[in-house]
Design a protein around this motif. Structure first.
Motif, PDB file in Angstrom:
ATOM      1  N   UNK B  33      -2.064 -13.091   9.521  1.00 33.42           N
ATOM      2  CA  UNK B  33      -2.180 -12.212   8.364  1.00 33.42           C
ATOM      3  C   UNK B  33      -3.519 -12.418   7.662  1.00 33.42           C
ATOM      4  N   UNK B 130      -2.039  -6.057   2.874  1.00 35.24           N
ATOM      5  CA  UNK B 130      -0.801  -6.640   2.377  1.00 35.24           C
ATOM      6  C   UNK B 130       0.338  -5.635   2.440  1.00 35.24           C
ATOM      7  N   UNK B 131       0.033  -4.438   2.052  1.00 35.40           N
ATOM      8  CA  UNK B 131       1.068  -3.412   2.022  1.00 35.40           C
ATOM      9  C   UNK B 131       1.608  -3.132   3.424  1.00 35.40           C
ATOM     10  N   UNK B 133       1.055  -4.889   6.371  1.00 32.11           N
ATOM     11  CA  UNK B 133       1.442  -5.999   7.231  1.00 32.11           C
ATOM     12  C   UNK B 133       2.490  -6.898   6.607  1.00 32.11           C
ATOM     13  N   UNK B 134       2.678  -6.761   5.321  1.00 38.33           N
ATOM     14  CA  UNK B 134       3.578  -7.692   4.652  1.00 38.33           C
ATOM     15  C   UNK B 134       4.725  -6.950   3.968  1.00 38.33           C
ATOM     16  N   UNK B 135       4.407  -6.209   2.925  1.00 33.09           N
ATOM     17  CA  UNK B 135       5.463  -5.576   2.142  1.00 33.09           C
ATOM     18  C   UNK B 135       6.311  -4.594   2.950  1.00 33.09           C
ATOM     19  N   UNK B 137       7.113  -4.486   5.863  1.00 35.80           N
ATOM     20  CA  UNK B 137       7.993  -5.039   6.888  1.00 35.80           C
ATOM     21  C   UNK B 137       9.169  -5.820   6.314  1.00 35.80           C
ATOM     22  N   UNK B 138       9.174  -5.990   4.995  1.00 36.69           N
ATOM     23  CA  UNK B 138      10.221  -6.811   4.389  1.00 36.69           C
ATOM     24  C   UNK B 138      11.050  -6.003   3.398  1.00 36.69           C
TER      25      UNK B 138
END
Lengths: 154, 154
Positions: B33, B130-131, B133-135, B137-138
């Motif tokens: 990430x 972040x949006x 690759x992170x948020x 997906x969760x």
DNA sequence: CACATCCGGTTGCATCTACAACTATTAGGG
DNA sequence: CCCTAATAGTTGTAGATGCAACCGGATGTG
């Protein structure tokens, strides 16, 4: 009326409330843990974590040898970085470089007995930190939940 | 008969089955990430993440200024590292160094308008990664669970 | 108030990493 | 087969990091 590109560029991405703080915490926690491992290794006069990673990959591989690009794929190291890291490992007698029969460009990197021994000296130090700072603090459910979440992020 | 110290030293720490693989996945995911963020910043011809971290800390601080050691505490940067990073930021006009009235040893680092502007240019790039690759997906529950777990690791 | 100690910060030097350019070999397409 | 493109790995150079030594200025103790 044209869309205001400037505003688009400067506009903050809309992220959920806790996303950023959780992200920050994730980064912070992970780097702190890694730092602790590195410190422990240094305190034990052992080489850095990168050496461990490479040696472990080799140890796990059938015949104890891998192409350099295979190591790179596993460890996320760039090729130039890896080239010099293998230089260092070789200089210390922890690995050997052999010409590759199937591909004249590349070479096979093989772990030596000294390399295996070093792995065995490093693991207790590494593992002890993992045990105390990671496993000890998580329940079995935590561990499963974490694995599940990480999986989604890959 | 004496205890065999050698065996103790070489003994593998006993870790739960999935502990090590989850740990590996954690490290792998986090560094991937971070790499993605760094790549995105570079592609946008923006400075590295470390600059963002420091500037953000300053921006958040009352008056936009902090002592160097305060920045260090937040960002986990070593003091010598930070000393030179602030040099670079200063050279680019992103921060200013002022003598500290209360403590003759230290100095106050203050963010400039140029520094604030840079922050605003960096955030969209950072936030977009972040949006996606992170948020993205969760789930909300994932995020809460993750936060809960990370908290235990601190 | 004198002294040793600690703390914030900087700097010289060695090591490591990043980037780009390069060599050598393999693979792919007409 | 030939020519181009892609791949594996190395290397020069510049920039960043780690370590240890250092310089004041602050702090604490007798």
């Amino acid at each position: 009326m044209q869309p205001d590109v400037t505003r688009l560029v400067f506009m903050k991405p809309r992220l959920r409330e806790h996303t950023v703080t959780t992200w920050a915490r994730l980064v912070r926690t992970e780097t702190t843990l890694i730092d602790q491992v590195q410190k422990a290794l240094k305190a034990a006069k052992l080489p850095p974590l990168g050496w461990y990673d490479v040696l472990l990959e080799l140890k796990r591989a059938p015949g104890g040898e891998l192409r350099q690009y295979e190591i790179g794929a596993q460890t996320l190291l760039t090729k130039y970085n890896l080239s010099r890291l293998v230089d260092r490992l070789q200089r210390e007698g922890l690995v050997e470089r052999h010409a590759c029969a199937e591909d004249g460009r590349g070479n096979l990197v093989r772990i030596t007995t000294a390399g295996t021994e070093l792995l065995q000296r490093m693991w207790p130090v590494y593992g002890a930190v993992l045990e105390q700072q990671f496993e000890r603090r998580l329940s079995v459910d935590d561990l499963l939940a974490l694995e599940n979440i990480l999986q989604k992020l890959e």
